[in-house]
Design an enzyme around this catalytic site. Structure first.
Site, PDB file in Angstrom:
ATOM      1  N   THR A 236      -4.006  13.674   8.841  1.00 59.06           N
ATOM      2  CA  THR A 236      -3.949  12.747   7.630  1.00 59.06           C
ATOM      3  C   THR A 236      -4.885  11.964   7.815  1.00 59.06           C
ATOM      4  O   THR A 236      -5.182  11.031   8.800  1.00 59.06           O
ATOM      5  CB  THR A 236      -2.568  12.264   7.204  1.00 59.06           C
ATOM      6  OG1 THR A 236      -2.111  11.379   8.484  1.00 59.06           O
ATOM      7  CG2 THR A 236      -1.608  13.323   6.994  1.00 59.06           C
ATOM      8  N   GLY A 238      -5.778   9.151   5.538  1.00 60.02           N
ATOM      9  CA  GLY A 238      -5.736   7.993   4.407  1.00 60.02           C
ATOM     10  C   GLY A 238      -6.406   8.499   3.157  1.00 60.02           C
ATOM     11  O   GLY A 238      -6.214   9.150   2.724  1.00 60.02           O
ATOM     12  N   ASP A 271       5.042   9.070   5.576  1.00 61.00           N
ATOM     13  CA  ASP A 271       6.351   9.701   5.660  1.00 61.00           C
ATOM     14  C   ASP A 271       6.290  10.643   4.454  1.00 61.00           C
ATOM     15  O   ASP A 271       7.100  11.697   4.352  1.00 61.00           O
ATOM     16  CB  ASP A 271       7.538   8.818   6.029  1.00 61.00           C
ATOM     17  CG  ASP A 271       7.477   7.879   7.140  1.00 61.00           C
ATOM     18  OD1 ASP A 271       6.930   8.635   8.079  1.00 61.00           O
ATOM     19  OD2 ASP A 271       7.775   6.668   7.105  1.00 61.00           O
ATOM     20  N   LYS A 306       3.304   1.829  -5.247  1.00 55.23           N
ATOM     21  CA  LYS A 306       4.326   1.002  -5.314  1.00 55.23           C
ATOM     22  C   LYS A 306       4.569   0.199  -4.129  1.00 55.23           C
ATOM     23  O   LYS A 306       4.096   0.556  -2.983  1.00 55.23           O
ATOM     24  CB  LYS A 306       5.651   1.871  -5.688  1.00 55.23           C
ATOM     25  CG  LYS A 306       5.596   2.845  -6.897  1.00 55.23           C
ATOM     26  CD  LYS A 306       6.768   3.599  -7.186  1.00 55.23           C
ATOM     27  CE  LYS A 306       7.021   4.359  -8.547  1.00 55.23           C
ATOM     28  NZ  LYS A 306       8.201   5.269  -8.290  1.00 55.23           N
ATOM     29  N   GLY A 308       6.826  -1.297  -1.139  1.00 51.11           N
ATOM     30  CA  GLY A 308       8.100  -0.929  -0.325  1.00 51.11           C
ATOM     31  C   GLY A 308       7.950   0.340   0.444  1.00 51.11           C
ATOM     32  O   GLY A 308       6.834   0.928   0.493  1.00 51.11           O
TER      33      GLY A 308
END
Length: 319
Positions: A236, A238, A271, A306, A308
């Site tokens: 991955t 980014g 994740d 978002k 969090g």
């Protein structure tokens, strides 16, 4: 036919403080904000699997997601379990470690730069011992179709789980974070390896500067893992997307990142990628390809829009 994904890993409570700058030794600053929330790479990936396996919280799913881990006998443990249950995760295999604290991540975020400084106290996460994972039933009953692992529980435990799963013919997805050098036999017959740039560098004894250099050939890295026996490798990248290669491909494929409206918070994006990919794996019986990686990039793109960690992970109809 119903499928099962078992995630074996960490459950942490995140304590996040936003500060104008990092205080010097002996200095007291007034923070901008403070918040708490459920975290841990294991729990985050379980939430991603559960949410991305169904359109919305009220819809049925053909995939059962089971979390296996440990919390402490304190005030943090019940809230972490309840949070997972709200995403329709089977938490019956989560144990309570008496005399242990729940894992806690104390996170200091410098407002001006966005740089994080994290103190991790593993607590009950380190109560998961190799001796508890020597039988097939220790992976959950019924036998899972896929086991997902990270490195936020003891390394010896992760290695034992991989050994048990391989002997039982259970497919394994390893996300080696935080990365450390691993024994070579881990890679032989490993179904799925998902790493980011720095993790790929550590596992292949390269410098991070080398792999982050303009024009770096990721084929060299993925081919190295394939030669060690991994069946599917994803790096991955980014905002640059991901690089994917499986054992049946001569060369790897670059997959572009999903366009996002605005990057708000990159927490749990990796994740989410793991969860989205894992759902594709079990739905397709382990045969995955470029479209599945693209789908995982799309899901991760929704997460960064978002604030969090678990709260930012989308349900399937949001992707």
């Amino acid at each position: 036919m119903s499928k099962t994904i078992t995630i074996i890993g960490s459950l942490n409570t995140d304590l996040v403080t936003l500060t104008p700058r990092v205080p010097s030794g002996g200095e007291t600053l007034t923070a901008t904000s403070f918040s708490t929330g459920p975290g841990g790479k294991g729990a985050n990936q379980a939430v991603a699997c559960a949410r991305l396996s169904r359109p919305n919280p009220t819809a049925p799913s053909s995939i059962t997601v089971r979390m296996l881990g440990s919390v402490g006998a304190d005030e943090f443990g019940p809230s972490l379990t309840t949070s997972l249950q709200s995403s329709l995760i089977d938490t019956s295999s989560i144990t309570v470690a008496e005399g242990q604290s729940t894992g806690v991540a104390v996170i200091l975020v410098e407002e001006t730069t966005g740089e994080n400084r994290i103190l991790l106290s593993p607590g009950a996460n380190y109560s998961l011992l190799p001796s508890s994972f020597t039988s097939v039933s220790s992976l959950g009953v019924p036998k899972p179709d896929l086991v997902i692992l990270q490195l936020e529980i003891p390394l010896d435990t992760v290695l034992q789980i991989i050994k048990t799963a391989k002997e039982a013919g259970v497919d394994v997805l390893l996300n080696p974070a935080p990365a450390v050098k691993l024994p070579e036999d881990v890679f032989k017959g490993l179904g799925h390896l998902i790493v980011n740039e720095s993790e790929a560098a550590i596992l292949t004894s390269r410098s991070v500067a080398d792999v982050e250099a303009e024009g770096f050939d990721w084929d060299v890295v993925t081919s190295e893992f394939l030669s060690k026996g991994v069946k599917n490798v994803i790096v991955t990248l980014g905002s640059k997307g991901a690089f994917f290669q499986s054992s049946g491909m001569e060369k790897g494929i670059s997959v572009k990142a999903e366009k996002v409206k605005k990057v708000v918070d990159t927490t749990a994006a990796g994740d989410t990628f793991v969860g989205a990919y894992a759902v594709s794996v079990v739905r397709k019986g382990g045969v995955v390809g470029e479209e599945d990686v693209k789908g995982a990039c799309r899901a991760a793109g929704r997460t960064v829009e978002k604030k969090g960690a678990q709260s930012a992970i989308p349900w399937a109809d949001e992707v």
